[in-house]
Write an enzyme that holds these catalytic residues in place. Structure first.
Site, PDB file in Angstrom:
ATOM      1  N   CYS A   1      60.476  51.981  62.225  1.00  0.00           N
ATOM      2  CA  CYS A   1      59.701  52.183  63.592  1.00  0.00           C
ATOM      3  C   CYS A   1      58.721  53.407  63.127  1.00  0.00           C
ATOM      4  O   CYS A   1      58.997  54.489  62.642  1.00  0.00           O
ATOM      5  CB  CYS A   1      60.541  53.067  64.403  1.00  0.00           C
ATOM      6  SG  CYS A   1      59.970  54.105  65.816  1.00  0.00           S
TER       7      CYS A   1
ATOM      8  N   GLU B   1      66.022  52.064  68.427  1.00  0.00           N
ATOM      9  CA  GLU B   1      65.101  52.524  69.301  1.00  0.00           C
ATOM     10  C   GLU B   1      65.303  52.192  70.962  1.00  0.00           C
ATOM     11  O   GLU B   1      66.013  51.402  71.180  1.00  0.00           O
ATOM     12  CB  GLU B   1      63.842  51.322  69.000  1.00  0.00           C
ATOM     13  CG  GLU B   1      63.053  51.657  67.587  1.00  0.00           C
ATOM     14  CD  GLU B   1      61.705  50.790  67.762  1.00  0.00           C
ATOM     15  OE1 GLU B   1      61.193  50.432  68.735  1.00  0.00           O
ATOM     16  OE2 GLU B   1      61.346  50.505  66.488  1.00  0.00           O
TER      17      GLU B   1
ATOM     18  N   HIS C   1      61.289  61.196  70.487  1.00  0.00           N
ATOM     19  CA  HIS C   1      62.056  61.040  69.440  1.00  0.00           C
ATOM     20  C   HIS C   1      63.101  62.276  69.255  1.00  0.00           C
ATOM     21  O   HIS C   1      62.754  63.306  69.549  1.00  0.00           O
ATOM     22  CB  HIS C   1      61.322  60.983  68.011  1.00  0.00           C
ATOM     23  CG  HIS C   1      60.658  59.587  68.047  1.00  0.00           C
ATOM     24  ND1 HIS C   1      61.021  58.428  67.434  1.00  0.00           N
ATOM     25  CD2 HIS C   1      59.262  59.308  68.710  1.00  0.00           C
ATOM     26  CE1 HIS C   1      60.136  57.587  67.642  1.00  0.00           C
ATOM     27  NE2 HIS C   1      58.954  57.960  68.241  1.00  0.00           N
TER      28      HIS C   1
HETATM   29  N1  LIG Z   1      60.814  51.831  71.282  1.00  0.00           N
HETATM   30  C1  LIG Z   1      59.827  52.718  71.108  1.00  0.00           C
HETATM   31  C2  LIG Z   1      58.441  52.006  71.153  1.00  0.00           C
HETATM   32  C3  LIG Z   1      58.071  51.078  70.070  1.00  0.00           C
HETATM   33  C4  LIG Z   1      58.175  52.243  68.801  1.00  0.00           C
HETATM   34  C5  LIG Z   1      57.644  51.338  67.459  1.00  0.00           C
HETATM   35  N2  LIG Z   1      58.483  50.437  67.109  1.00  0.00           N
HETATM   36  C6  LIG Z   1      56.846  52.054  66.382  1.00  0.00           C
HETATM   37  O1  LIG Z   1      56.708  51.502  65.456  1.00  0.00           O
HETATM   38  O2  LIG Z   1      56.610  53.157  66.785  1.00  0.00           O
HETATM   39  C7  LIG Z   1      59.740  53.366  72.588  1.00  0.00           C
HETATM   40  O3  LIG Z   1      60.534  52.816  73.430  1.00  0.00           O
HETATM   41  O4  LIG Z   1      59.264  54.558  72.611  1.00  0.00           O
END
Ligand SMILES: N[C@@H](CCC[C@H](N)C(=O)O)C(=O)O
Length: 283
Positions: free
Chosen positions: A226, A217, A168
Site C-alpha cells: 500500500c 486496506e 491511516h
Molecule cells: N484502500 C485505500 C485506497 C488505496 C490505497 C492504495 N492501495 C495505495 O497504494 O495507497 C483507502 O481506502 O484509502
C-alpha cells in the site's frame, strides 16, 4: 458495453486501469465490485480511472475505487500505475505530470531507470482531519508524534494517525509476519473512532532506514503493498524518532522508498509500476 481495460500492479497491489477519456463510463458500486472480483470478474484491489483534467494547469484527473465499490481519495501505488498507463498509451509525452485527485493535486514523474517517483504532498497530522475521534482519550507523546490508545479485543493498541489524503492508523509490531494483520485489521478498519473507516498498517522496524510493512486496506482487505500506507508508516516512524529519511519499505509484493523532510514538506514515494495484460470485458 464492452469495456477496454489494462491490468497493472505496483509492488503487487493490483489494478484494473480504465481510459475514461476515450470511452464513456458510469458504473454502479456493484459493477466496480464485479470488475474487482477475482473469480467472476477481472480481479483487483482497486480500479483506477483516467479522466480529462477539470482544473487549469493540470494534465489529468485520477479517480480511485476500492474492491468494495467505494470511491476513495488517494492511492499511492495507483499513482505510479497511472503514470505508466498514460505514458504507454501516449495520452501525454510529459515525464512529469500533474494529476487531480479527490484529495488534491499530486505530481508523479517517470525516472530514467523506469521507476516512478510521486510527490504525494504533505501528510495531514491533526487527528480531526484524518479523521480520528479523540473524545475522552488520553494520548502519550513519543518524539514529535502523539500515540493514541485504540481498544481492540479488550487490549490497547498504541497507534499513530496520519492522512495522506486517505486515513491511516499505524502501529509498530515486533514481527510483522506474526502480527494479526487480518484479524485485527478488519476491527481497526471499522473501529467507531474512525468515521470514514481506516487503512490499518503494521510496521516492523529493521533499522533507522528500513522497515517491513503489512497493510489491511479499507475496502480491499490485506494487499501485497500500500503506497499511501508506506508513506504514513514512514511519517509516523520519523515523528516517533525511530526512522530517518529515506526509508526502504519492504512489503510482501516489493520494495518502495519513502523520503520525507518533516513538518509541511511533501512525502516522496519511489517504486515500480508494471503492465500485466490488456483486456475487454462485457459489463
Ligand atoms: N484502500 C485505500 C485506497 C488505496 C490505497 C492504495 N492501495 C495505495 O497504494 O495507497 C483507502 O481506502 O484509502
Amino acid at each position: 458495453m464492452k469495456l477496454k481495460f489494462t491490468k497493472m500492479h505496483g509492488a503487487g497491489n493490483d489494478f484494473v486501469v480504465i481510459d475514461a477519456i476515450n470511452q464513456a463510463i458510469d458504473f454502479t458500486p456493484a459493477q466496480w465490485q464485479y470488475l474487482a472480483d477475482r473469480r467472476f470478474g477481472v480481479g483487483a484491489d482497486q480500479m483506477l480511472v483516467v479522466e480529462k483534467a477539470q482544473a487549469a494547469g493540470v494534465d489529468f484527473r485520477y479517480r480511485i475505487y476500492n474492491a468494495d465499490g467505494g470511491e476513495v481519495e488517494q492511492c499511492g501505488n495507483g499513482a505510479r500505475a497511472f503514470v505508466r498507463f498514460v505514458t504507454d498509451k501516449k495520452l501525454t509525452d510529459k515525464r512529469a505530470i500533474k494529476v487531480e485527485t479527490m484529495s488534491g493535486i499530486i505530481e508523479p514523474r517517470l525516472e530514467a531507470n523506469g521507476q516512478i517517483t510521486v510527490d504525494m504532498g504533505a501528510p495531514i497530522l491533526n487527528p480531526e482531519d484524518v479523521p480520528f475521534d479523540t473524545t475522552d482519550l488520553l494520548c502519550k507523546a513519543e518524539g514529535e508524534d502523539t500515540l493514541w490508545p485504540l481498544d481492540i479485543k479488550g487490549e490497547t493498541n498504541w497507534i499513530s494517525v496520519v492522512s495522506m489524503g486517505n486515513p491511516h492508523a499505524v502501529q509498530v509490531v515486533a514481527d510483522v509476519e506474526a502480527a494479526p494483520v487480518r484479524e485485527d485489521g478488519v476491527l481497526i478498519e471499522h473501529h467507531p473512532r474512525f468515521p470514514k473507516r481506516v487503512n490499518a498498517g503494521f510496521m516492523q522496524i529493521l533499522d533507522q532506514h528500513h522497515i517491513k510493512l503489512r497493510v489491511f486496506e479499507r475496502g480491499a482487505g490485506e494487499t501485497l503493498a500500500c503506497g499511501t500506507g508506506a508513506c504514513a508508516a514512514v511519517v509516523a516512524g520519523i515523528r516517533r524518532g525511530v526512522l530517518v529519511s529515506p526509508v526502504k519499505v519492504q512489503t510482501r509484493g516489493g520494495e518502495l522508498v519513502i523520503a520525507w523532510g518533516g513538518q509541511d514538506s511533501p512525502v516522496m514515494m519511489t517504486g515500480p509500476a508494471v503492465t500485466v495484460f490488456e483486456g475487454e470485458i462485457e459489463i
